[in-house]
Design an enzyme around this catalytic site. Structure first.
Site, PDB file in Angstrom:
ATOM      1  N   LYS A  16      10.169  -0.107 -10.037  1.00 21.93           N
ATOM      2  CA  LYS A  16      10.052  -0.191  -8.577  1.00 21.93           C
ATOM      3  C   LYS A  16      11.192  -1.056  -8.066  1.00 21.93           C
ATOM      4  CE  LYS A  16       7.257   1.110  -5.207  1.00 21.93           C
ATOM      5  NZ  LYS A  16       6.439   2.333  -5.064  1.00 21.93           N
ATOM      6  N   ASP A  40       9.616   4.837  -0.658  1.00 19.31           N
ATOM      7  CA  ASP A  40       8.352   4.099  -0.495  1.00 19.31           C
ATOM      8  C   ASP A  40       8.365   3.618   0.960  1.00 19.31           C
ATOM      9  OD1 ASP A  40       5.962   2.913  -2.118  1.00 19.31           O
ATOM     10  OD2 ASP A  40       6.687   1.187  -1.012  1.00 19.31           O
TER      11      ASP A  40
HETATM   12  P1  NDP Z   1       5.822   4.552   5.443  1.00 17.63           P
HETATM   13  O1  NDP Z   1       6.868   3.527   5.663  1.00 17.63           O
HETATM   14  O2  NDP Z   1       6.129   5.981   5.699  1.00 17.63           O
HETATM   15  O3  NDP Z   1       4.512   4.171   6.295  1.00 17.63           O
HETATM   16  C1  NDP Z   1       3.859   2.957   6.134  1.00 17.63           C
HETATM   17  C2  NDP Z   1       2.759   2.868   7.172  1.00 17.63           C
HETATM   18  O4  NDP Z   1       1.974   1.724   6.887  1.00 17.63           O
HETATM   19  C3  NDP Z   1       3.289   2.691   8.578  1.00 17.63           C
HETATM   20  O5  NDP Z   1       2.393   3.272   9.479  1.00 17.63           O
HETATM   21  C4  NDP Z   1       3.307   1.172   8.734  1.00 17.63           C
HETATM   22  O6  NDP Z   1       3.249   0.705  10.059  1.00 17.63           O
HETATM   23  C5  NDP Z   1       2.051   0.803   7.994  1.00 17.63           C
HETATM   24  N1  NDP Z   1       2.159  -0.568   7.490  1.00 17.63           N
HETATM   25  C6  NDP Z   1       3.097  -1.061   6.651  1.00 17.63           C
HETATM   26  N2  NDP Z   1       2.886  -2.369   6.439  1.00 17.63           N
HETATM   27  C7  NDP Z   1       1.793  -2.679   7.171  1.00 17.63           C
HETATM   28  C8  NDP Z   1       1.055  -3.875   7.375  1.00 17.63           C
HETATM   29  N3  NDP Z   1       1.414  -5.008   6.773  1.00 17.63           N
HETATM   30  N4  NDP Z   1      -0.029  -3.816   8.187  1.00 17.63           N
HETATM   31  C9  NDP Z   1      -0.408  -2.669   8.799  1.00 17.63           C
HETATM   32  N5  NDP Z   1       0.253  -1.504   8.630  1.00 17.63           N
HETATM   33  C10 NDP Z   1       1.328  -1.519   7.838  1.00 17.63           C
HETATM   34  O7  NDP Z   1       5.327   4.331   3.940  1.00 17.63           O
HETATM   35  P2  NDP Z   1       4.550   5.344   2.987  1.00 17.63           P
HETATM   36  O8  NDP Z   1       3.617   6.167   3.778  1.00 17.63           O
HETATM   37  O9  NDP Z   1       5.537   5.996   2.110  1.00 17.63           O
HETATM   38  O10 NDP Z   1       3.741   4.321   2.058  1.00 17.63           O
HETATM   39  C11 NDP Z   1       2.433   3.846   2.392  1.00 17.63           C
HETATM   40  C12 NDP Z   1       1.762   3.311   1.143  1.00 17.63           C
HETATM   41  O11 NDP Z   1       1.678   4.347   0.161  1.00 17.63           O
HETATM   42  C13 NDP Z   1       2.472   2.148   0.444  1.00 17.63           C
HETATM   43  O12 NDP Z   1       1.507   1.308  -0.160  1.00 17.63           O
HETATM   44  C14 NDP Z   1       3.268   2.851  -0.656  1.00 17.63           C
HETATM   45  O13 NDP Z   1       3.566   1.988  -1.737  1.00 17.63           O
HETATM   46  C15 NDP Z   1       2.265   3.917  -1.060  1.00 17.63           C
HETATM   47  N6  NDP Z   1       2.830   5.056  -1.768  1.00 17.63           N
HETATM   48  C16 NDP Z   1       3.792   5.844  -1.189  1.00 17.63           C
HETATM   49  C17 NDP Z   1       4.288   6.934  -1.867  1.00 17.63           C
HETATM   50  C18 NDP Z   1       5.240   7.892  -1.248  1.00 17.63           C
HETATM   51  O14 NDP Z   1       5.477   8.957  -1.837  1.00 17.63           O
HETATM   52  N7  NDP Z   1       5.794   7.611  -0.079  1.00 17.63           N
HETATM   53  C19 NDP Z   1       3.869   7.227  -3.258  1.00 17.63           C
HETATM   54  C20 NDP Z   1       2.787   6.398  -3.735  1.00 17.63           C
HETATM   55  C21 NDP Z   1       2.333   5.331  -3.012  1.00 17.63           C
HETATM   56  P3  NDP Z   1       4.560   0.068  10.742  1.00 17.63           P
HETATM   57  O15 NDP Z   1       5.481   1.225  10.984  1.00 17.63           O
HETATM   58  O16 NDP Z   1       4.071  -0.586  11.977  1.00 17.63           O
HETATM   59  O17 NDP Z   1       5.117  -0.929   9.750  1.00 17.63           O
END
Ligand code: NDP
Length: 465
Positions: free
Chosen positions: A146, A186
Site C-alpha cells: 500500500k 484508493d
Molecule cells: P474515494 O476517494 O473515491 O471516496 C472516499 C469517500 O469517503 C468520499 O465520499 C469521502 O468524502 C469519504 N471520506 C473519506 N474520508 C472521510 C472521513 N474521514 N470522514 C467521512 N468521510 C470520509 O475513495 P474510495 O471510494 O476509493 O475508497 C473508500 C474506502 O474503500 C477506503 O477505505 C478505501 O481504502 C477502500 N477501498 C477502496 C478500493 C477501491 O478500489 N477504490 C478497494 C478496496 C478498498 P470527502 O470527499 O468529503 O473526503
C-alpha cells in the site's frame, strides 16, 4: 512421575494441550506495540487478525515455531520519500510519499495509493497488512502492499494534481514494476490520477507496462475495474444472505461515502432491487427516504467526478434532509455498507444498527468498524462481512487487469463480471470453511484464517526470509 507416564495424559486431553501452547495474544500484541509506537491503526489491524490466527496455530508448530505471523506483521520494507512540486502560484509545496511493501510470498506486491492529508506510515502499514490477507483470499497470485502521500487533492487544479502525480512517480518509479509491485487507486486516487502516474512512469522507464491497475481502458485498463469494489461488496452481501435463505430485493440499505466504492455499491444494490436511502462525505450525510434511483445516482457521480462537489448539494437538488457533520448509521435499515474510511462506525453507531434490527453489514471501506462496534454487532447477532473479504473485488479485478496486460488482451464486461462473481463466491466459501460454527458464521475469523493459511504455507516453503 516418569516422562513415559505423562505422555498418555497429554494425549488424552488435546484441548488442554492446545491451551498450554496457545501463545498469549496480549504478549504478542505488546511486542508489536513496542516495535511500532504511535501507530494505532496498524495495531488494531494486527490485533483483529492475531485474535483469530493465534488460537488457530496454537497446535500447529510449523506455523508457530517459524514465527510466521510475527514475520507477516513486519513489512518487507517501507520506502518513504520527499515529493516536492510547484502549485499554480509557483510556490514550492512539499509532501511525504510512501510505499509499504508488506509481503510478496504469493505474488508481486499489490495494493492502492491513497492521497489524503491523514496519510501517515502507520495507516499505510495497516492497509498493507490487511491487503496481504485480502489478496490471498482472492485466490490470485498477489502479495500485499500500500502507498500514498499526505497530499490533499481537494481544491487543487487539474494542473496541480498532474504536477503532484508526476513528482510522486519520479521517486516511486524506482521501486515498482509489473513483476515487483503494481499499485492501484484508493482514497483520492481515481482514474485521473492513475492516468497521470502511468504517463510519468512510461516517460521515465521508456516502457509501456502493466505497472498500475485502474488505468483507462484505452491504455490497458480493464473493463469493470471502477465498478469492481462496490459491486464486489454487494456480491459478498448477496452470498451471505443467500446462505441464510434471504435476498437483497426489497431490503432498505444504508451506505456511507460517495466516492468510487460507495457509488458503485449503490448502483449494484439498486439493480438487485435494494432501496438505498443514504450517502455521505466528510461534510455529513443525506437521507432520501424515497430511495436513490439510477437517475439520482448518475447525478451524484457527475457531482463527485466532474464537479468535485459536496454531497450536501443532493439535498437541495432532490428535496431531502442533509445532516451536517453526522454519519448515517442511525437511519433504520436492513443492511449497512460502510464505504468511506477506517473507523467510521463506532459502538454508538453499532448500537443504533442493532436497535433498528439491521440484519447484516458488508464493509466496502477498509477497517470501517471499530473493535468496540464489532463486539456490539456480534453480540446483537448481526453478520459482518469484513473488509478483507467484502471489498476484495477491487483488487481481484486489478489482478484480472494484470492478466489481461500480460496477455495483451481484453476480456468483455460480461466475462469480467462473471469472474468477479465467481471470485466473491469463492471468498464466501473460504469464510465458511474456517468461520462456520453451530450458531452461524464468524466471517471475520473465517477470512483471517483462510487468508493467513495460503500466505503462511508459501512462506514456509520459501524458507526463513
Ligand atoms: P474515494 O476517494 O473515491 O471516496 C472516499 C469517500 O469517503 C468520499 O465520499 C469521502 O468524502 C469519504 N471520506 C473519506 N474520508 C472521510 C472521513 N474521514 N470522514 C467521512 N468521510 C470520509 O475513495 P474510495 O471510494 O476509493 O475508497 C473508500 C474506502 O474503500 C477506503 O477505505 C478505501 O481504502 C477502500 N477501498 C477502496 C478500493 C477501491 O478500489 N477504490 C478497494 C478496496 C478498498 P470527502 O470527499 O468529503 O473526503
Amino acid at each position: 512421575m516418569s516422562a513415559n507416564a505423562q505422555a498418555p495424559t497429554r494425549k488424552a486431553d488435546p484441548a488442554a494441550a492446545a491451551v498450554d501452547k496457545t501463545p498469549d495474544v496480549h504478549a504478542f500484541l505488546n511486542e508489536v506495540a513496542q516495535r511500532n509506537p504511535g501507530e494505532p491503526e496498524f495495531l488494531q489491524a494486527v490485533h483483529e487478525v492475531a485474535q483469530d490466527v493465534l488460537p488457530f496455530i496454537a497446535d500447529k508448530p510449523e506455523y508457530r515455531d517459524m514465527r510466521v505471523l510475527e514475520r507477516m506483521a513486519e513489512p518487507d520494507r517501507i520506502i518513504s520519500f520527499r515529493v516536492a512540486w510547484q502549485d499554480d502560484q509557483g510556490k514550492v509545496q512539499i509532501n511525504r510519499g510512501y510505499r509499504v511493501q508488506n509481503n510478496n510470498a504469493i505474488g508481486p506486491y499489490k495494493g492502492g495509493l491513497r492521497f489524503h492529508p491523514s496519510v501517515n506510515q502507520g495507516i499505510l502499514k495497516f492497509l498493507a497488512f490487511e491487503q496481504t490477507f485480502k489478496n490471498s483470499l482472492t485466490g490470485l497470485p498477489m502479495g500485499g502492499g500500500k502507498g500514498g502521500a499526505d497530499f490533499d487533492p481537494k481544491g487543487r487544479s487539474e494542473a496541480e494534481i498532474m504536477r503532484f502525480c508526476q513528482a510522486f512517480m519520479s521517486e516511486l518509479v524506482n521501486h515498482i514494476g509489473p513483476d515487483c509491485d503494481v499499485p492501484a487507486g484508493d482514497i483520492g486516487v481515481g482514474g485521473r490520477e492513475i492516468g497521470f502516474l502511468f504517463g510519468q512512469y512510461k516517460r521515465l522507464s521508456h516502457q509501456f507496462q502493466g505497472v498500475l491497475t485502474g488505468k483507462g481502458t484505452s491504455f490497458g485498463g480493464s473493463l469493470m475495474r471502477p465498478e469492481a469494489t462496490g459491486y464486489g461488496t454487494v456480491y459478498m452481501m448477496q452470498n451471505l444472505l443467500q446462505h441464510a435463505g434471504e435476498d437483497i430485493a426489497g431490503k432498505t440499505c444504508v451506505v456511507s461515502g460517495s466516492g468510487n466504492v460507495a457509488t458503485f455499491c449503490v448502483q449494484k444494490l439498486t439493480e438487485l432491487g435494494g432501496k438505498v436511502v443514504t450517502l455521505s462525505d466528510s461534510g455529513g450525510y443525506i437521507h432520501d427516504a424515497q430511495g436513490i434511483s439510477a437517475e439520482k445516482l448518475h447525478w451524484v457521480m457527475e457531482l463527485k467526478n466532474k464537479h468535485r462537489g459536496r454531497i450536501e448539494a443532493y439535498a437541495s437538488e432532490f428535496g431531502c434532509d442533509f445532516h451536517a457533520g453526522e454519519r448515517p448509521w442511525h437511519v433504520p435499515c436492513d443492511l449497512a455498507f460502510p464505504c468511506a474510511t477506517q473507523n467510521e462506525l463506532n459502538e454508538v453507531d453499532a448500537a443504533a444498527l442493532a436497535r433498528n434490527n439491521c440484519r447484516a453489514v458488508s464493509e466496502g471501506a477498509n477497517m470501517p468498524t471499530t473493535p468496540g462496534a464489532m463486539q456490539v454487532l456480534t453480540d446483537a447477532g448481526i453478520a459482518v462481512a469484513p473488509a478483507k473479504a467484502a471489498n476484495a473485488g477491487g483488487v481481484a479485478t486489478s489482478g484480472l487487469e494484470m492478466s489481461q496486460n500480460s496477455q495483451r488482451y481484453a476480456w468483455t464486461r460480461e466475462e469480467i463480471d462473471s469472474k468477479l462473481q465467481t471470485i466473491m463466491a469463492g471468498i464466501h466459501e473460504q469464510c465458511l470453511a474456517y468461520g462456520e460454527h453451530n450458531q452461524g458464521v464468524n466471517y471475520g475469523r473465517g477470512a483471517n484464517i483462510a487468508g493467513f493459511v495460503k500466505v503462511a504455507d508459501a512462506m514456509l516453503a520459501q524458507g526463513v526470509l
